[in-house]
Motif scaffolding. Sequence first.
Motif, PDB file in Angstrom:
ATOM      1  N   PRO A   1       0.814  -1.217   0.000  1.00  0.00           N
ATOM      2  CA  PRO A   1       0.000   0.000   0.000  1.00  0.00           C
ATOM      3  C   PRO A   1       0.847   1.267   0.000  1.00  0.00           C
ATOM      4  O   PRO A   1       2.030   1.246   0.361  1.00  0.00           O
ATOM      5  N   LEU A   2       0.205   2.345  -0.394  1.00  0.00           N
ATOM      6  CA  LEU A   2       0.857   3.649  -0.321  1.00  0.00           C
ATOM      7  C   LEU A   2       1.164   3.986   1.134  1.00  0.00           C
ATOM      8  O   LEU A   2       0.495   3.512   2.056  1.00  0.00           O
ATOM      9  N   VAL A   3       2.185   4.829   1.321  1.00  0.00           N
ATOM     10  CA  VAL A   3       2.698   5.134   2.663  1.00  0.00           C
ATOM     11  C   VAL A   3       2.362   6.586   2.990  1.00  0.00           C
ATOM     12  O   VAL A   3       2.988   7.511   2.459  1.00  0.00           O
ATOM     13  N   PRO A   4       1.372   6.844   3.854  1.00  0.00           N
ATOM     14  CA  PRO A   4       0.965   8.228   4.140  1.00  0.00           C
ATOM     15  C   PRO A   4       2.100   9.119   4.609  1.00  0.00           C
ATOM     16  O   PRO A   4       2.098  10.325   4.348  1.00  0.00           O
ATOM     17  N   ALA A   5       3.102   8.542   5.281  1.00  0.00           N
ATOM     18  CA  ALA A   5       4.224   9.326   5.786  1.00  0.00           C
ATOM     19  C   ALA A   5       5.442   9.246   4.868  1.00  0.00           C
ATOM     20  O   ALA A   5       6.560   9.574   5.273  1.00  0.00           O
TER      21      ALA A   5
ATOM     22  N   GLU B   1      12.062   3.412  -2.308  1.00  0.00           N
ATOM     23  CA  GLU B   1      12.252   2.117  -1.660  1.00  0.00           C
ATOM     24  C   GLU B   1      12.498   2.268  -0.162  1.00  0.00           C
ATOM     25  O   GLU B   1      12.051   1.443   0.639  1.00  0.00           O
ATOM     26  N   GLN B   2      13.201   3.333   0.224  1.00  0.00           N
ATOM     27  CA  GLN B   2      13.528   3.513   1.644  1.00  0.00           C
ATOM     28  C   GLN B   2      12.371   4.103   2.444  1.00  0.00           C
ATOM     29  O   GLN B   2      12.042   3.593   3.526  1.00  0.00           O
ATOM     30  N   TYR B   3      11.764   5.158   1.939  1.00  0.00           N
ATOM     31  CA  TYR B   3      10.746   5.875   2.711  1.00  0.00           C
ATOM     32  C   TYR B   3       9.315   5.533   2.291  1.00  0.00           C
ATOM     33  O   TYR B   3       8.367   5.827   3.030  1.00  0.00           O
ATOM     34  N   GLY B   4       9.156   4.957   1.117  1.00  0.00           N
ATOM     35  CA  GLY B   4       7.829   4.757   0.578  1.00  0.00           C
ATOM     36  C   GLY B   4       7.271   6.049   0.013  1.00  0.00           C
ATOM     37  O   GLY B   4       7.824   7.136   0.213  1.00  0.00           O
TER      38      GLY B   4
ATOM     39  N   VAL C   1       4.649   2.898  -8.683  1.00  0.00           N
ATOM     40  CA  VAL C   1       3.492   2.051  -8.977  1.00  0.00           C
ATOM     41  C   VAL C   1       2.825   1.444  -7.748  1.00  0.00           C
ATOM     42  O   VAL C   1       1.683   0.988  -7.829  1.00  0.00           O
ATOM     43  N   THR C   2       3.536   1.413  -6.625  1.00  0.00           N
ATOM     44  CA  THR C   2       2.951   1.025  -5.335  1.00  0.00           C
ATOM     45  C   THR C   2       3.692   1.817  -4.262  1.00  0.00           C
ATOM     46  O   THR C   2       4.462   2.717  -4.573  1.00  0.00           O
ATOM     47  N   GLY C   3       3.486   1.451  -3.007  1.00  0.00           N
ATOM     48  CA  GLY C   3       4.115   2.185  -1.917  1.00  0.00           C
ATOM     49  C   GLY C   3       5.624   2.239  -1.976  1.00  0.00           C
ATOM     50  O   GLY C   3       6.235   3.237  -1.573  1.00  0.00           O
ATOM     51  N   HIS C   4       6.271   1.172  -2.493  1.00  0.00           N
ATOM     52  CA  HIS C   4       7.736   1.120  -2.509  1.00  0.00           C
ATOM     53  C   HIS C   4       8.325   0.713  -3.852  1.00  0.00           C
ATOM     54  O   HIS C   4       9.546   0.555  -3.966  1.00  0.00           O
ATOM     55  N   LEU C   5       7.501   0.511  -4.855  1.00  0.00           N
ATOM     56  CA  LEU C   5       7.980   0.016  -6.143  1.00  0.00           C
ATOM     57  C   LEU C   5       7.898   1.098  -7.215  1.00  0.00           C
ATOM     58  O   LEU C   5       6.980   1.923  -7.217  1.00  0.00           O
ATOM     59  N   TRP C   6       8.847   1.070  -8.128  1.00  0.00           N
ATOM     60  CA  TRP C   6       8.930   2.076  -9.174  1.00  0.00           C
ATOM     61  C   TRP C   6       9.555   1.473 -10.426  1.00  0.00           C
ATOM     62  O   TRP C   6      10.201   0.420 -10.380  1.00  0.00           O
TER      63      TRP C   6
ATOM     64  N   MET D   1      14.433   0.055 -12.643  1.00  0.00           N
ATOM     65  CA  MET D   1      13.301  -0.361 -11.823  1.00  0.00           C
ATOM     66  C   MET D   1      13.759  -0.754 -10.430  1.00  0.00           C
ATOM     67  O   MET D   1      14.949  -1.019 -10.185  1.00  0.00           O
ATOM     68  N   ALA D   2      12.805  -0.791  -9.500  1.00  0.00           N
ATOM     69  CA  ALA D   2      13.082  -1.296  -8.155  1.00  0.00           C
ATOM     70  C   ALA D   2      13.462  -2.767  -8.249  1.00  0.00           C
ATOM     71  O   ALA D   2      12.917  -3.514  -9.066  1.00  0.00           O
ATOM     72  N   SER D   3      14.374  -3.177  -7.404  1.00  0.00           N
ATOM     73  CA  SER D   3      14.866  -4.563  -7.467  1.00  0.00           C
ATOM     74  C   SER D   3      13.751  -5.585  -7.243  1.00  0.00           C
ATOM     75  O   SER D   3      13.814  -6.707  -7.753  1.00  0.00           O
ATOM     76  N   GLN D   4      12.709  -5.196  -6.503  1.00  0.00           N
ATOM     77  CA  GLN D   4      11.634  -6.131  -6.176  1.00  0.00           C
ATOM     78  C   GLN D   4      10.424  -6.018  -7.099  1.00  0.00           C
ATOM     79  O   GLN D   4       9.405  -6.684  -6.871  1.00  0.00           O
ATOM     80  N   LEU D   5      10.507  -5.198  -8.146  1.00  0.00           N
ATOM     81  CA  LEU D   5       9.346  -4.990  -9.001  1.00  0.00           C
ATOM     82  C   LEU D   5       8.855  -6.303  -9.615  1.00  0.00           C
ATOM     83  O   LEU D   5       7.677  -6.675  -9.478  1.00  0.00           O
ATOM     84  N   VAL D   6       9.733  -7.012 -10.295  1.00  0.00           N
ATOM     85  CA  VAL D   6       9.347  -8.251 -10.968  1.00  0.00           C
ATOM     86  C   VAL D   6       9.050  -9.363  -9.964  1.00  0.00           C
ATOM     87  O   VAL D   6       8.014 -10.039 -10.078  1.00  0.00           O
TER      88      VAL D   6
END
Length: 475
Positions: free
Chosen positions: A117-121, A151-154, A175-180, A212-217
């Motif tokens: 999920p997205l990270v409000p902070a 990736e670090q802060y969301g 594309v998500t809270g920590h992925l790009w 891309m973020a390392s965890q995207l795929v």
Amino acid sequence: MSLTALEQHSACTSILIGRSATADGSVIIGRNEDSKAAWPKHFVAHPAKTATETPYFESKDTGVRIPLPLASLAYTATPEWTDQFGVFEEDGINSANVAMSATESAYANARVLAYDPLVPAGIAEEAMVTVVLPYIETARAGVQRLGQMIEQYGTSESNGILFADQQEAWYMETVTGHLWVAQRIPDNGYAVVANQLAIQEIKCDQPDQFLMASQLVPFAEKHHFWQADTPFNVRAIFGTKRADDLIYNTPRVWDGQRQLTPSVSQDPESFDLPFIQYPDQSIQLDQAMTILGSHFQGTTFDPAGTTPITKHYRPISLAKTQEAHLLQLRNDVPTPISGLHWLALGVAAESIFVPFYAGITKTPANYQIGGATYDEQSAYWTYKLLGVLVDSHYTQFQPQLADLQRQVYSHLLGHLAQTDRQAQTLTGLALTNCLNQAGIDQAAYAEKAVKKLTAQLITTATDLSPLNFKTDANL
């Protein structure tokens, strides 16, 4: 999310053009910053700085606190008139000739947000230019710096972010809270983006074209959104396919592409419009301005046209545009004068794009003022007033505005050519002074022309009242 909810968010339109697709070999990125109809933007030039202790950025929007490097580059920016809700610097070019525009609001689907999920902070649009642009020396480095932060802060939002230098243009999506993910715009191609996740198939083994973020795929595979040995389509996996998109988003992409690539016939209500398109002819800078000022003119969808519209689509140029910008990195002039920050305050269709060299150290005084109510001293409000007057009698006044825009653009181009020649004979403080004065002169010329037309339209409008009545001339 309903259309009403979409309109409550920042809802922009972006364009990115590769260097071989432009007529002069420039790399160009640009965007309309759409949020509120009366919410001024200022234009500033930040100096380079060197701190003795680690500086921190703390967001008034999300509260995220980010340590920054000791040294920062000089850069231009367009912050809000108030920092009550955050700085929202939005766009600029730094002293390394790297341009950034942030952000193009987008929306991820509920499936992927369930697992990240997205990270409000986290980091959001409000902070991105401020914490990235002063610290990068290439467009690719901009993608990587912001990606590390995501990736670090969301992040609290799904967004598209534009980067460019003299060689490359990149489009990045959170594309998500920590992925790009990010894609380089092909040198001979362009992209028009409108509030959707836009990037399509990516190649993980082509880091010169995709980052891309390392965890995207792994994320997509783990949660059964993608199967190995099939194309990895970011838009299909992470994006949305809602009825609202076909009214609010895809028609704008269609509008841009039908003007730059008229040889390709497409449907404005298609989920399959390509992210990357190729122009039929080399793109001139003023064509990019036309795209940002477009409202389906020449079609039956134009809300300002003289014939009834056949369908209500959200246009590219909108009353809620705060400013429009084109960030141009030229390759036919020396590096110190390569960057041009073209800025149109207010609505792109009813404003003037004024060029400022990226190497300036100051901006015109009237570009640094203006609040939430009309101020005749503010450049923002000068352009907004003209737009309001044109809107009041659009069919009668718009041709006069169009004539003015063409005349002023021609003058500004000629003035730029003169300044380019002069600047190439200068260095150091003399060069800086020359670039500063050029920006002041260009802005003053455009302002004078706008105020002259404003006076003419006010005078004409006095006799266009609904209270008019045809009477005997002697009565």
